[in-house]
Design a protein around this motif. Structure first.
Motif, short mmCIF file in Angstrom:
data_model
loop_
_atom_site.label_atom_id
_atom_site.label_comp_id
_atom_site.label_asym_id
_atom_site.label_seq_id
_atom_site.Cartn_x
_atom_site.Cartn_y
_atom_site.Cartn_z
N GLN A 560 0.84 -1.20 0.00
CA GLN A 560 0.00 0.00 0.00
C GLN A 560 0.88 1.25 0.00
O GLN A 560 2.09 1.16 0.14
CB GLN A 560 -0.93 -0.01 1.21
N THR A 598 -14.22 -6.18 -0.99
CA THR A 598 -13.68 -5.66 -2.25
C THR A 598 -14.73 -5.70 -3.36
O THR A 598 -15.80 -6.31 -3.21
CB THR A 598 -12.50 -6.52 -2.76
N GLY A 599 -14.37 -5.07 -4.46
CA GLY A 599 -15.21 -5.14 -5.65
C GLY A 599 -15.21 -6.54 -6.25
O GLY A 599 -15.94 -6.81 -7.19
N ARG A 602 -14.78 -10.33 -2.16
CA ARG A 602 -14.07 -10.97 -1.07
C ARG A 602 -13.64 -9.91 -0.06
O ARG A 602 -14.02 -8.75 -0.20
CB ARG A 602 -12.91 -11.81 -1.57
#
Ligand code: SRM
Ligand SMILES: Cc1cc2nc3c(=O)[nH]c(=O)nc-3n(C[C@H](O)[C@H](O)[C@H](O)COP(=O)(O)OP(=O)(O)OC[C@H]3O[C@@H](n4cnc5c(N)ncnc54)[C@H](O)[C@@H]3O)c2cc1C
Ligand code: SF4
Ligand code: FES
Lengths: 844, 114
Positions: A560, A598-599, A602
């Motif tokens: 990140q 998430t998109g 999951r």
């Protein structure tokens, strides 16, 4: 404002729309106050591609209007409102909804309508024409309860309609009055070959049939009776018996008309009223109606030039040569296809095995090309057309132009020999000079050429020729299109893949030594690691491979912005037990991780320090989780919907299929990430058509869509095959996936791969379904190797303390990175922004 | 000019894998150390600041090493700018650079000096 010239455009078809585009290009559009009337409910769409729209039924595919073209240019567009009267005395146009718009100038672009001969019974239900989206929607609806469909008319449009009928899975017939198909454009020999090819596809062709009556059928809805006493039963009829100009407005306004209809125009596209222009299929020039898009556009150009005075182009007739793909069959007709020119000679080549027919018509002295017919293989269309249009002298033995060359050398035209004025793209009127200018301005590929010149964006018939000119010009400029992966390897990804496979190379060092230079870099190293994994599937920490991995692969997590990592366990198909949910919750709580769905259906846990990854994964692995490969160029997720088990509409168990597929392909390393989705019925809740592989359940099995994409440039998947059983479905995905792994560029999603594939979807089908390259078995075998050697990377690594050492932040200390600082927001952690940003937040 | 450097032991050479960086804590600073195998097969040691000025994170040690033209470089893992390991200068933007440190192998020990 009010001193602007009031311009009313009647008809918002392709030509009416292109007129407005040209007007904007002329730079004069601000002088005009433009009102447009369109009878159809939608703004202009590309009628030429109506049949391909049929496939996806997505209007976006054929919409011609870019972005906010109308509002941006202050053009007022009234869709679904027909102009009903032109009052020339009052200078107003009146519409069906009651609008009265005064005009200074009118552009009449009302096009044409399909002619339906007054055969008794023609007004019965279930009889259609083929011109608008609305027509196609009606045909589709009627097809649901039909078995047989018949097209009346075997011309160009009739055959297009037959293709659509065939695509609706109906038994398909074509009925033609003349003795051959496409009587206008091609000769007897060509017509016979075309019939044969089309019959091979399962369409019944009936020539010399004059329909005399349509009545009730015995076994189907209608019975058609022909003049020769024969009959045909059918559920649906589509008339395609020619077009007639929509000239009713002009006729009522008493403009000069042709004897058989059409609004008479001069070379400036001006009608008999100097304030009214007519363009496109409604216009009659030199007693001719032009039923193609290119002449319509040329008229639109002439009208803009005359209206604005910004140019001097005139409409001086048009070449009606055409190249089409009808039901997958190449058909081309050039100039005097029938050899009507006195004393002309012709040469014919017929190949019954390949079902190819080619004819050229040349002048008496063999010097000039007058016409041609090509059926089954129209590769020479572009060069033949140029010979004719530019009156170029033919080679000594002109028949060589259509004879197959035994040694593989081409006897076609050298594009270099074409004059700059040669029109390469007739649809959009693009000349060779336009292409050269674009190349000089920096265009180096077809995408840029299309963007800048619009060449090849109409019927597409000129694409091959334009590409040749592009390449030739690039070569002249000394531009070598560099496809090298990076400075260390003078190869494409595809080359490297082949090298690694064939030479069985197992390490980067070996690859670099044999085929590269330097030490490698952050481009070629991960690419090599990726290919080595696709081929041999060894662990990312394998001593030969570990130095090649991008940090995400190396740490098996996504880095990140602050240097922490995210943790994404696989949740196949999005299905998860409460127990596992609780484990995720506990881990997130114990380590204070930010948690998000998430998109990809999951759960992502963010904010893990490198040194926390091993203990976190220890817990996950113990609870039965596997890595989700969110970090790899590999299979991501298989999105699912709940399917027939729970959903009242589901027709197959999409959930089970999604899980099966995710477990099959997990871990596969590929040129870019791969996403799949499975929907349990046509409502498509899993959005499968936006995935690399989209699977949609049908009553009979699965429809497979390929090469869809979300992301930066969305692309709808193409329907690859229908009604597959489970085994076929997996077989096709195996093959396509491996073919993609073999042939795609680095970081090329399947969507771009498909868009760049020569021959496109049809080619892919021929490789995967017909096994044209003889690769199918090999591809399947390669996939099964990957499937059989799958290992969860975290599970394998976590028991090796030596390997876990690398996760410590410092090699010489147990301390943590003090630069990672969190604050809380909405009850969870988030990284603290940089000092400047923090300051900015405070000041606010 | 003083050549009297104070060398500090950091770790053993076996703690660093070829072509894979590690991060060391040295005088309260984070230093990325790389053991690069050059084309002659010889090990070369490099040490530069672990802080990436572009992403403002301590991540340089996790970048991939390689060569660009004749320079040995590391690519920052977040946004992929390259730093010349010998000079610390950024290849894409030569106005940006990171500190470099003296590094050597002494017996089995990797040592750093400021
Ligand atoms: C976490 C997630 C966003 C979220 O909070 O929901 C996400 C996060 C990232 N996406 Fe995504 N994408 C996520 C779903 C998607 C989706 C939706 C989907 O999969 O249904 C898309 C559009 C669908 C598609 O791919 O066609 C998507 C299109 C992209 C793209 C654009 C790809 C393209 O072809 O245009 C990128 C950039 C790239 O890969 O080059 C990207 C890249 C990324 C990266 C890897 C960017 C990066 O390098 O740091 C993000 C890091 C993830 C991480 O650190 O874990 N992500 N990303 C989603 C993870 C799904 C999962 O469970 O694995
Ligand atoms: C299936 C199919 C395939 C084709 N394939 C090809 C091909 O491969 N190559 C090629 O060159 N050509 C092809 N054509 C022909 C091409 O589509 C036409 O030449 C082109 O559409 C003509 O454009 P136009 O704007 O003149 O007319 P149209 O497309 O007919 O548009 C006229 C518009 O005006 C509207 N209108 C009419 N009257 C009024 C009124 N009074 N008020 C408001 N609106 C009105 C109509 O509803 C229509 O929307 C094909 C046509 C079809 C149907
Ligand atoms: S959309 Fe952009 S910012 Fe959001 S997760 Fe995807 S890549 Fe990151
Ligand atoms: S000739 Fe039709 S797109 Fe160029």
């Amino acid at each position: 404002m009010s001193d602007r010239i009031k311009l009313v455009v009647i008809g918002n078809g392709p030509v009416g729309h292109n007129f407005l585009e040209y007007l904007v290009e002329s730079g004069q559009s601000e002088q005009y106050q433009v009102t447009v009337f369109g009878e159809e409910p939608l703004p202009a769409y590309d009628r030429v591609h109506l049949t391909s729209w049929f496939k996806n039924q997505d209007v976006a595919d054929i919409n011609m209007v870019k972005g906010d073209f109308y509002p941006d240019n202050n053009f007022i567009l009234h869709t679904g409102d027909k102009a009903t009267k032109i009052d020339r005395a009052k200078h107003v146009v009146i519409s069906e909804s009651g609008l009265e718009v005064s005009y200074d100038k009118i552009i009449l672009a009302t096009g044409s309508f399909p002619f339906v001969p007054p055969v008794p019974g023609h007004e019965r239900d279930n009889i259609f024409v083929y011109r608008t989206i609305d027509d196609l929607e009606k045909i589709t609806a009627a097809a649901k309860t039909a078995k047989v469909g018949t097209v009346i008319g075997g011309g160009l449009l009739g055959l297009e309609a037959a293709k659509a009928v065939m695509d609706l899975d109906l038994e398909t017939h074509v009925v033609e009055f003349a003795p051959r198909l496409m009587a206008v454009q091609i000769d007897d020999g060509g017509g016979a070959m075309l019939s044969k090819k089309i019959q091979d596809l399962g369409v019944s062709v009936h020539t010399q049939k004059n329909t005399q009556n349509i009545g009730d059928g015995d076994s189907a809805v209608h019975k058609m009776s022909f003049a020769d006493g024969s009959e045909l039963e059918t559920d649906i009829i589509v008339f395609s018996a020619g077009i007639r100009p929509r000239d009713e407005l002009a006729r009522a306004a008493e403009l000069q008309m042709g004897e058989r209809g059409g609004v008479v125009i001069n070379n400036n596209a001006l009608t008999s009223d100097e304030d009214i222009y007519a363009i496109g299929e409604v216009a009659l020039w030199d007693n001719k109606i032009f039923g193609l898009i290119a002449p319509g556009n040329a008229m639109a150009h002439a009208a803009v030039d005359h209206l604005t005075g910004t140019g001097d182009s005139e409409f001086a007739g048009a070449d009606m040569s055409t190249k089409l793909k009808l039901m997958g069959v190449d058909v081309a007709s050039i100039g005097d296809a029938h050899g009507n020119t006195p004393n002309s000679r012709s040469y014919t080549y017929v190949n019954d095995r390949e079902e190819v027919y080619k004819k050229i018509v040349v002048s008496e002295d063999d010097k000039y090309l007058l016409g041609a017919v090509l059926i089954g293989d129209a590769a020479e269309y572009g060069s033949l057309l140029q010979f004719m249009l530019n009156k170029m002298e033919l080679p000594a033995e002109p028949e060589g132009l259509i004879l197959p060359s035994v040694d593989g050398s081409s006897s076609g035209i050298g594009v270099d020999a074409l004059p700059d004025s040669a029109q390469l793209c007739s649809c959009l009127n693009v000349t060779k000079a336009d292409i050269i200018t674009a190349v000089q301005a920096g265009a180096t590929d077809m995408a840029a050429i299309k963007d800048q010149t619009k060449a090849a964006t109409g019927c597409g018939g000129c694409a091959a020729l334009v590409t040749q000119v592009l390449n030739c010009e690039l070569e002249k400029l000394g531009v070598e299109v560099n496809t090298d992966l990076c400075e260390h390897f003078a190869y494409t990804r595809q080359d490297l893949y082949n090298i690694i496979r064939v030479e069985e190379i197992k390490s980067f060092e070996e690859l670099l030594e044999k085929h590269g230079s330097g030490l490698g870099c952050d481009i070629c190293k991960p690419t090599a690691a990726n290919i080595l994994a696709s081929c041999w599937n060894n662990h990312v920490f394998d001593s030969k491979l570990q130095g090649l991995q991008d940090t995400n692969d190396f740490y098996m997590g996504n880095m990140q912005k602050d240097g922490t990592y995210s943790v994404v366990p696989r949740i196949a198909g999005g299905e998860i037990t409460p127990e596992k949910l609780i484990v995720l919750g506990e881990i997130a709580k114990d380590y204070g991780l930010y948690t998000k769905i998430t998109g990809g259906q999951r759960i992502d846990l963010f904010g893990a320090r490198a040194e926390q990854l091993p203990p976190i994964w220890r817990k996950l692995v113990d609870a039965g989780f596997e890595t989700g490969h969110a970090y790899g160029k590999s299979l991501r997720t298989v999105k699912s919907c709940v399917g027939s088990t729970w959903c009242r509409y589901g027709v197959q168990d999409s959930m089970a299929m999604a899980i099966q597929l995710e477990n099959r392909y997990k871990g596969l390393r590929s040129p870019h990430k791969i996403k799949l989705a499975v929907s349990g019925c046509t409502r498509e809740c899993a959005e499968a058509q936006s995935k690399d592989f989209g699977i949609i359940a049908t009553e009979n099995g699965w429809n497979l869509y390929v090469c869809g994409n979300g992301g930066m440039k969305p692309r709808h998947g193409d329907l690859f095959a229908s009604d597959l059983d489970d085994q076929q479905l997996i077989q096709y995905i195996d093959r396509i996936c491996m073919f993609y792994v073999r042939t795609a560029d680095r970081l090329q999603r399947t969507s771009v791969w498909m868009d760049n594939m020569e021959g496109g979807l049809e080619y892919l089908k021929s490789v995967i379904i017909d096994d044209k390259l003889g690769l199918a078995a090999e591809l399947e075998q390669e996939m099964s190797h990957v499937v059989d050697t799958y290992q969860c990377e975290w599970k394998t690594a976590i028991d090796d303390p030596e390997k876990m050492k690398r996760f410590a932040h410092f090699v010489n200390s147990d301390k943590q990175d003090d630069n990672i600082i969190f604050t809380t927001e909405r009850e969870q952690i988030r990284p603290v922004f940089t000092p400047e940003e923090t300051l900015a937040v405070e000041v606010k | 000019m003083s050549n009297q450097k104070e060398w500090e032991n950091i770790c053993e050479t076996s703690d660093i894998l070829p072509n894979i960086g590690v991060c060391a804590l040295f005088k309260e600073q984070q230093v990325a150390i790389f053991k690069v195998i050059d084309q002659t097969g010889t090990e070369q040691l490099y040490a530069i600041n672990n802080f990436c000025p572009f992403s403002k994170s301590n991540t340089i040690s996790r970048g991939l090493v390689g060569s660009l033209d004749d320079k040995i470089v590391v690519a920052s893992p977040l946004y992929k700018q390259h730093f010349d390991l010998a000079t610390g200068i950024c290849i894409e933007d030569s106005t940006v650079s990171v500190n470099i440190y003296s590094v050597r192998l002494n017996g089995n020990n990797i040592q750093l000096a400021a």
